[in-house]
Write an enzyme that holds these catalytic residues in place. Sequence first.
Site, short mmCIF file in Angstrom:
data_model
loop_
_atom_site.label_atom_id
_atom_site.label_comp_id
_atom_site.label_asym_id
_atom_site.label_seq_id
_atom_site.Cartn_x
_atom_site.Cartn_y
_atom_site.Cartn_z
N ASP A 142 0.80 -1.21 0.00
CA ASP A 142 0.00 0.00 0.00
C ASP A 142 0.84 1.27 0.00
O ASP A 142 0.65 2.15 -0.84
CB ASP A 142 -0.92 -0.01 1.23
CG ASP A 142 -1.70 1.28 1.38
OD1 ASP A 142 -2.78 1.41 0.79
OD2 ASP A 142 -1.21 2.18 2.10
N SER A 170 -4.38 2.94 -0.80
CA SER A 170 -4.14 2.24 -2.06
C SER A 170 -4.81 0.87 -2.05
O SER A 170 -5.43 0.45 -3.04
CB SER A 170 -2.64 2.09 -2.32
OG SER A 170 -2.02 3.35 -2.47
N ASP A 171 -4.68 0.15 -0.95
CA ASP A 171 -5.33 -1.15 -0.84
C ASP A 171 -6.84 -1.04 -0.91
O ASP A 171 -7.51 -1.79 -1.63
CB ASP A 171 -4.95 -1.81 0.50
CG ASP A 171 -3.63 -2.55 0.44
OD1 ASP A 171 -3.34 -3.16 -0.61
OD2 ASP A 171 -2.89 -2.53 1.43
N MET A 172 -7.39 -0.09 -0.16
CA MET A 172 -8.85 -0.03 -0.04
C MET A 172 -9.52 0.49 -1.30
O MET A 172 -10.58 0.01 -1.69
CB MET A 172 -9.23 0.78 1.19
CG MET A 172 -8.70 0.14 2.48
SD MET A 172 -9.15 1.00 3.99
CE MET A 172 -10.80 0.32 4.26
N GLY A 175 -9.47 -2.35 -3.64
CA GLY A 175 -10.52 -3.30 -3.30
C GLY A 175 -11.86 -2.91 -3.90
O GLY A 175 -12.61 -3.75 -4.41
#
Length: 402
Positions: A142, A170-172, A175
């Site tokens: 992330d 970045s991850d979320m 997702g």
Amino acid sequence: MTAPGLLSGITVLDFSRVLAGPMATQILAELGATVIKVERPGRGDETRDFQPTLPHGESAYFFAFNRSKKSITLDLKHERGKKIARQLAKTADVVVENFLPGHMDRMGLGYDALSAENQELVYVSNTGFGQSGPNKDVKGYDTIFQAMSGIMDLTGHPDAPPAKAGIPLSDMTSGLWIVIGALAGLASKAATGRGAHIDVAMMDVQVSLLALAAARVFANNENPTRVGTEHLGRVPSAAFECLDGGWLHISGSDVHWLPLCEVLALDELAAAEELRANSGRVQHRELVMTALRAAIGGRYREELAKDLRAAGVPVGEIRSVREVLDDNNTEARRMIGTFDHPTEGEFPAIRTPLAVSDDGGTQGIPPMQAPPLLGADTDHILRTVLELGDHEIAALHEERII
């Protein structure tokens, strides 16, 4: 009342680990899909060991992104494990995976192999830099994507170093795009009868978030950088410290300018014709901000927030996470739910933020079920989905394939 799952009847085979992929498949699960999480025997998703750890050893990190799923353990290094995975993929509508490009192909579990046996399969690959391009084999996390995408350079105050966002942005956001990709693929399948391979690159997602910053590059050939809580194109839009040490964020357009000045008794600013339009306030940013800081610094936060809202000025108290979780609006919207875990007992969680109104106008909240224990559903899935017998399942256990 709980509404029927919008994705009821959809099966998702989930090979993803850590955050972006599991977050996406949790959303799909809580919208009604059956999500089968494929994990390594013995350890499972590495986030099962992440901090913070609960009293009986489970991970609150894992709990945050793996609710409402079923867990099956499979040794994908073993040919029998791969065969079982392929058999499960025949029954699936969606596959989600987040290995480096080529990894699933080498195991015989890539899109070409699986779609040859299930042409309606929607296959979502989530990687750092995508299935093509010079960086496709580069690993990242992330914060790496926040750094490389320019987000860190835009975050923080002008006189301070770059900063990451307070959440794994970045991850979320990736997702969410995995979910969008899966739903778009399902819509296409419904129309054409064929699935698709969806390529979700975390770096691409972050670049897409630069839309407004890039507009300044494209329009003015300038390179935007850190401005703290201020806005490059709007004044006022910033956080201000109040008399009691609390902070308020005020963001207003031209229609809010005179009401703001009236609440703060800034008669001189209100009378200045050159400040009536946002362009003039941007031009005279320092004058306006200095006056606002002084006026707001002499008021108590809650009282001022109440007065500004009464005047129709957009304002928000800067709150801590705990304050947000305890907020009456959070409670009224039922954003905090609970699930009963077999070892940790009742545990709270932030629910998937969708509510569905049925014909009677009742809002149905997506159901919240406990994250699965590692491999908890292995035998049941093999028995009911693949119709394996007890002796076959026992042999797979003995060989440590499951």
